[in-house]
Design an enzyme around this catalytic site. Structure first.
Site, PDB file in Angstrom:
ATOM      1  N   GLU A 254       0.796  -1.227   0.000  1.00 55.65           N
ATOM      2  CA  GLU A 254       0.000   0.000   0.000  1.00 55.65           C
ATOM      3  C   GLU A 254       0.831   1.282   0.000  1.00 55.65           C
ATOM      4  O   GLU A 254       0.660   2.137   0.854  1.00 55.65           O
ATOM      5  CB  GLU A 254      -0.928   0.027   1.224  1.00 55.65           C
ATOM      6  N   VAL A 255       1.702   1.420  -0.956  1.00 58.24           N
ATOM      7  CA  VAL A 255       2.466   2.664  -1.042  1.00 58.24           C
ATOM      8  C   VAL A 255       1.661   3.675  -1.852  1.00 58.24           C
ATOM      9  O   VAL A 255       1.252   3.415  -2.974  1.00 58.24           O
ATOM     10  CB  VAL A 255       3.840   2.426  -1.701  1.00 58.24           C
TER      11      VAL A 255
END
Lengths: 554, 513
Positions: free
Chosen positions: A351-352
């Protein structure tokens, strides 16, 4: 956890009743399990065994166990002796589970004596190296053979890790007859796990979990033959890990610098407590996203976000373009590799969010220099690549969340890819294993999502190898993990939320593929949950029912 | 000074006024929000060594009032959680006496709380205890505050179900503590149901010896029940027992042969049983004796008779019941039979001077509604439509539909329970007054002592504020959120295992497992 296990197969009139009282509410999220209401408790032929061993034969012949005479001892031939404190500790623990601690014992001499008494369980470690003083690993041999018969019961295992599982199984075979006498039936068991990696993720960043809570849950993991504690120790909200190299990380980044941190001594205690129960501790230090709390104690680590031409004052993921970032990581993971003995460390990578990177002019320039164009996943790969090199230099293997693989980062061949995104996780398993990586599955086992009714059945019915792939691909699946993320979970509700729902996952990962009878599972799990309650663990009920001894720790 | 009567005036009266300082503490941290209060940044230190509760001179109650003496003791420890009697007085601080003076209008100290007197001093003391806070150095302070407070609804209840899972008495007492912290005043004890009959009846001991999960370990003895009632009384909480019939009675049948209707398959009894048999005179003799006992054991002037979810299949299958239907001229309408049954039970309890409460099903089926008095609305859907129908018929209402807390969070989160507007229906002022309150229901299918407390708190506290506070002042979820988070940490500090609302922390985390 010092209560007695007394099993009353005969008396255990667990009443499971239909009782649909007031359940007509339209928005009840009843799990898609229609058979819910058809589960009626009946004693299983396998009693309360959980997870079900690979091969079990239980005969009708029973023996009595007397607390005054029963002993768990090292077999003469065993390669582990009295110096193996791991086993001695386990003998005492299981004796107490079965008979209660010494002060609670009723020291009476039974008038009924005779050949039907079983007085000894001999534990025989068969390999020359018992691994007594080592740490469990993904290649540990966990198998054991248990023979309960006259004149004494024998537990044979190549290593202490198998012996620990065998002791748990033995304690699960003991029950209480209607006179309160402990009994065990003549039994032959040959057991080994289906998957080598059977884990539970706990999140100590979104809420701090006192060490006591972690220890109690490690204890419960052992009761369920779970062998990996995935410690998601830091994340955006807080940084409770007290680093010796960078003490300011927790001083600034924890919820409180003294009351809400894990000191080196705490961490050591958790690791040793886990080792004594055959459980690996895999720490996760998730980067480059999920790192807000790191930024408080480590200036310049995070990317400054821009609003127009000016820094907005907020920060994004780890700044991947600065050398100082990698200097920091080198020192930090150097420390981690010495503090945590496991051969693996989890590096996160999920989840960047690219918005902040996109806003930062320095990063834009760097992207141009590197020829990444507008593809920020290339920048992410760039960062991860460098991080992997750093961690490889510390002689650790690594686990990463699936996005890192999806983004095409070059990985070492022994990398473990952790599949977590629900919907399409079977396809993902196919892709990851086709690329030759070992993998573990979590997507169907997000236990922080709860719904009304018996959702354990949903977890139980998952078949991890139900994806398209060759036999060789399926061998790459080394196991799975139940994840209990911490947004809504802390010490107040963690234990009942985790158990017995995680027990369903535990059996899926340990027992043979064809162990799928939901009715039989219900019967065994009902008793298993009462056993956990009896051992002082507040495991929540499956449905209307009762336990002979209810939870008292209010 | 805390004055308690029908209205509570709680003014902090100090013998010594001390230096003024600006405290960072948000004083509106009282949950549920009082009806009217003003506070100033002026703050006074409160030292446990020099803190006293005293009775006002004008007070109708004086030393020896059991309810208040107990409350003083309880609240002292709640106000000063780290008080250690061995602590000496610090030499360098001047002794500043802090006196909380309590006055009450009515001196009924030994009585049992009823629907008129439920606004007791306990609630004022609770508010006061929430006003006291600790600064970073651990010193206690209270800001100058004036509060005028009273509840919006007089019936603020929590239902616990001790039949589907047995709850040890300790779990019930703990819940009563937490109820008092949120100013709940009715413990609705759904004590028996289909799965088990844990109430040990002195008249019919077989009911629990055969109908409980276990006749020795899973029962409430008479002294357990008395203990719960007297413990609740000291918190100003009423105990409303529910003996639900004619449905939900499977466990009754085990210890009382002939009570339940034998179901038939074809022309022969199938061996299973349905609801209570309404066709036999013996049924009513049994019920009269049971309720006679219940009405003497439980002092509350109300009793809950249940009456919900009656399944007619079994009655329909039974030839004797059909003959009875014919004799009574009910035709094929089994709702008439149910109404007949309930009518009889209501008459039994009225004769015992008890007002009966029933689930809405009874109202929906019942033709002669005049014998009913209080209806509890529980079905989902347009529950306010039902509330409106009931008040139109001139009956009182307790609302439960939107507050089924056995549903787990986070999908069923606190905000969902907070944003309920119980009087948002068309009706006259008089009709709205008939809505006497609401109730949190914690049904027991999936709940026992292992998970009861975190499932109940702090979500039930959201309901508490809806039932106590002024709706206009408490309509915003965003405004309530930080106060509720703060209150949840207070609950933890008091040893109540209240689950988190979202990511975050409390200064003192829960230390159990």
């Amino acid at each position: 956890m010092i209560t007695t296990v007394r099993w009353t197969v005969l008396l255990l009139a667990l009443g499971f009743c239909r009782g649909l009282k007031h359940n007509y509410i339209d928005d009840y999220e009843v799990v898609e399990v229609e058979e819910d209401w058809d589960l009626v408790f009946q004693p299983s032929e396998h009693g309360s065994l959980w997870p079900l061993p690979q091969k079990v034969q239980i005969s009708d012949v029973s023996f009595k166990l007397m607390s005054s005479s029963f002993r768990i001892v090292d077999a003469k031939q065993s390669s582990a002796g009295p110096s193996c404190s791991l086993l001695q500790d386990a003998y005492r623990r299981y004796y107490e589970y079965m008979f209660g601690s010494a002060k609670r014992q009723q020291l009476y001499k039974s008038r009924r004596t005779g050949p039907t008494e079983l007085t000894e369980l001999q534990v025989w470690i068969t390999s020359p190296d018992s691994e007594c003083d080592g740490y469990p690993s993904v290649t540990s041999v966990e198998s054991y053979e248990l023979s309960v018969d006259q004149p004494f019961a024998v537990l044979k295992a190549p290593t202490v890790w198998g012996a620990l599982h065998g002791l748990e199984t033995f304690s699960q075979l003991v029950y209480e007859d209607e006179y309160g006498t402990k009994s065990i039936n003549s039994t032959q068991i040959n057991d080994f796990p289906r998957f080598a990696h059977r884990g539970i993720l706990l999140d100590t960043s979104r809420h701090f979990l006192p060490v006591k809570v972690i220890l109690a849950n490690l204890e419960t993991m052992a009761m369920n033959k779970i062998n990996v504690f995935h410690w998601h120790i830091v994340d955006d909200p807080s940084f409770p890990y007290l680093s010796r190299t960078f003490p300011q990380l927790s001083r600034q980044g924890a919820y409180h610098p003294y009351t809400h941190v894990y000191t080196p001594a705490d961490v050591k205690m958790v690791i040793e407590w886990a080792r004594l129960r055959g459980i690996r501790v895999i720490p996760e230090f998730d980067t480059p996203g999920h790192t807000q709390s790191w930024g408080k104690g480590q200036a310049d680590l995070l990317t400054p976000c821009y609003s127009g031409a000016k820094p907005s004052g907020t920060f994004g993921p780890v700044n991947p373009i600065l050398n100082t970032t990698y200097d920091f990581m080198k020192l930090f993971f150097g420390e981690i590799s010495t503090v945590f003995p496991d051969a693996y460390v989890h590096l996160g990578g999920d989840e960047v969010d690219f918005t902040c990177w996109k806003s930062n002019p320095d990063i834009q320039k760097f992207m141009e220099q590197q020829g990444f164009g507008d593809d920020y996943s290339k920048l992410e790969s760039f960062y991860i690549q460098k991080l992997l090199e750093i961690v490889t230099a510390t002689k650790k293997g690594y686990m990463i969340w699936q996005e890192v693989f999806d983004n095409g980062v070059k990985l070492k061949s022994d990398t473990v890819v952790h599949v977590w995104i629900g919907g399409g996780s079977n396809d993902e398993m196919s892709r990851v294993t086709a690329a030759g990586y070992t993998t573990i599955l979590s997507a169907p086992w997000y236990l922080d999502y709860i719904s009304y009714a018996q959702d354990w059945q949903k977890y139980y019915k998952v078949e991890p190898l139900n994806f398209n792939g060759t036999e060789a691909q399926k061998k790459l699946v080394i196991g799975g993990e139940a994840c209990l993320w911490g947004e809504y979970v802390d010490a107040t509700n963690l234990t009942p939320r985790l158990w017995p729902r995680a027990s369903a996952v535990a059996e899926r990962l340990w027992s043979a593929k064809d162990v799928t009878d939901i009715n039989d599972a219900f019967n065994r799990l009902s008793m298993h949950r009462c056993r956990m309650v009896d051992r002082g663990i507040p495991a929540e009920p499956l449905f209307s029912s009762f336990c002979p001894r209810e939870y008292k720790g209010i | 000074m805390i004055t308690c009567g029908r209205y509570i005036r709680s003014i902090l009266y100090l013998l010594l006024l001390i230096s003024v300082q600006f405290g960072p503490h948000a004083v509106e941290g009282v949950w549920p929000l009082p009806q009217a209060f003003t506070s100033s940044p002026e703050r006074y230190p409160v030292n446990s060594q020099d803190f006293y509760f005293v009775y006002g001179r004008q007070s109708a109650a004086q030393q020896g009032c059991s309810v208040l003496d107990t409350a003083f003791k309880r609240y002292f420890s709640l106000i000063f959680p780290d008080h250690n009697s061995a602590d000496g007085v610090l030499g360098f601080s001047k002794r500043k006496l802090f006196i909380a003076e309590i006055s009450v209008d009515h001196g009924d100290c030994e009585g049992y709380p009823n629907e008129d007197s439920s606004e007791r001093c306990n609630t004022g003391l609770e508010t006061f205890s929430q006003l006291v806070y600790q600064d970073d150095f651990g010193s206690y302070f209270v800001n100058k505050t004036e509060i005028d407070d009273f509840p919006r609804f007089q019936f603020r209840g929590i239902l616990l179900d001790t039949s589907r899972h047995f709850l040890p008495v300790q779990a019930i007492l703990k819940t009563l503590d937490a109820m008092a912290y949120s100013k709940f005043n009715v413990f609705h004890w759904h004590i028996v149901d289909d799965p088990s009959f844990p109430y040990q009846s002195s008249t019919f001991p077989d009911l629990s010896s055969k109908g409980a999960f276990h006749p020795m370990t899973h029962i409430y003895t008479q002294s357990d029940v008395r203990r719960v009632i007297s413990y609740a009384r000291l918190w100003g909480i009423r105990v409303l027992p529910e003996f639900d019939s004619p449905g939900h009675t499977t466990s009754w049948g085990k210890g009382q042969p002939g009570l339940l209707t034998p179901c038939y398959k074809g022309g022969t009894p199938s061996g299973t049983f349905g609801p209570v048999n309404p066709a036999l005179p013996s049924t009513y003799r049994f019920m009269a004796r049971l309720f006679k006992e219940v009405s003497s054991v439980f002092p509350d002037s109300y009793v809950h008779l249940g009456g919900d979810e009656v399944d007619f299949h079994c009655w329909r299958s039974n030839p004797d019941v059909r003959v009875f239907m014919q004799k009574m001229g009910f035709g094929g309408d089994f709702t008439k039979l149910e109404a007949f049954y309930i009518e009889n039970i209501v008459n039994i309890t009225s004769a015992l001077n008890k007002t009966s409460i029933v689930w809405q099903d009874v109202f929906d089926y019942h033709e002669r509604r005049t014998s009913l008095s209080v209806v509890e609305v529980w079905r989902a859907g347009c529950y306010l439509c039902e509330v409106r129908r009931v008040v139109k018929a001139g009956l009182r209402v307790i609302l439960a539909s939107p507050w089924y807390l056995d549903q787990p969070g986070p999908t069923h989160n606190w905000a969902r329970y907070y944003t309920v507007w119980p009087l948002a229906f068309k009706g006259s002022e008089e009709q709205k007054k008939l809505v006497i309150g609401g109730e949190v229901c914690m049904w027991g299918e999936y709940v026992d002592a292992t998970n009861l407390t975190p499932r109940l708190w702090p979500r039930a506290s959201a309901v508490a504020e809806r039932l106590w506070s002024d709706e206009k002042q408490t309509s915003s979820v965003d405004k309530a959120f930080p106060r509720l988070q703060d209150f949840r940490c207070k609950l933890l500090r008091r040893g109540i295992q209240a689950e988190p609302l979202y990511v975050g922390h409390c200064k003192h985390e829960y230390q159990g497992i």
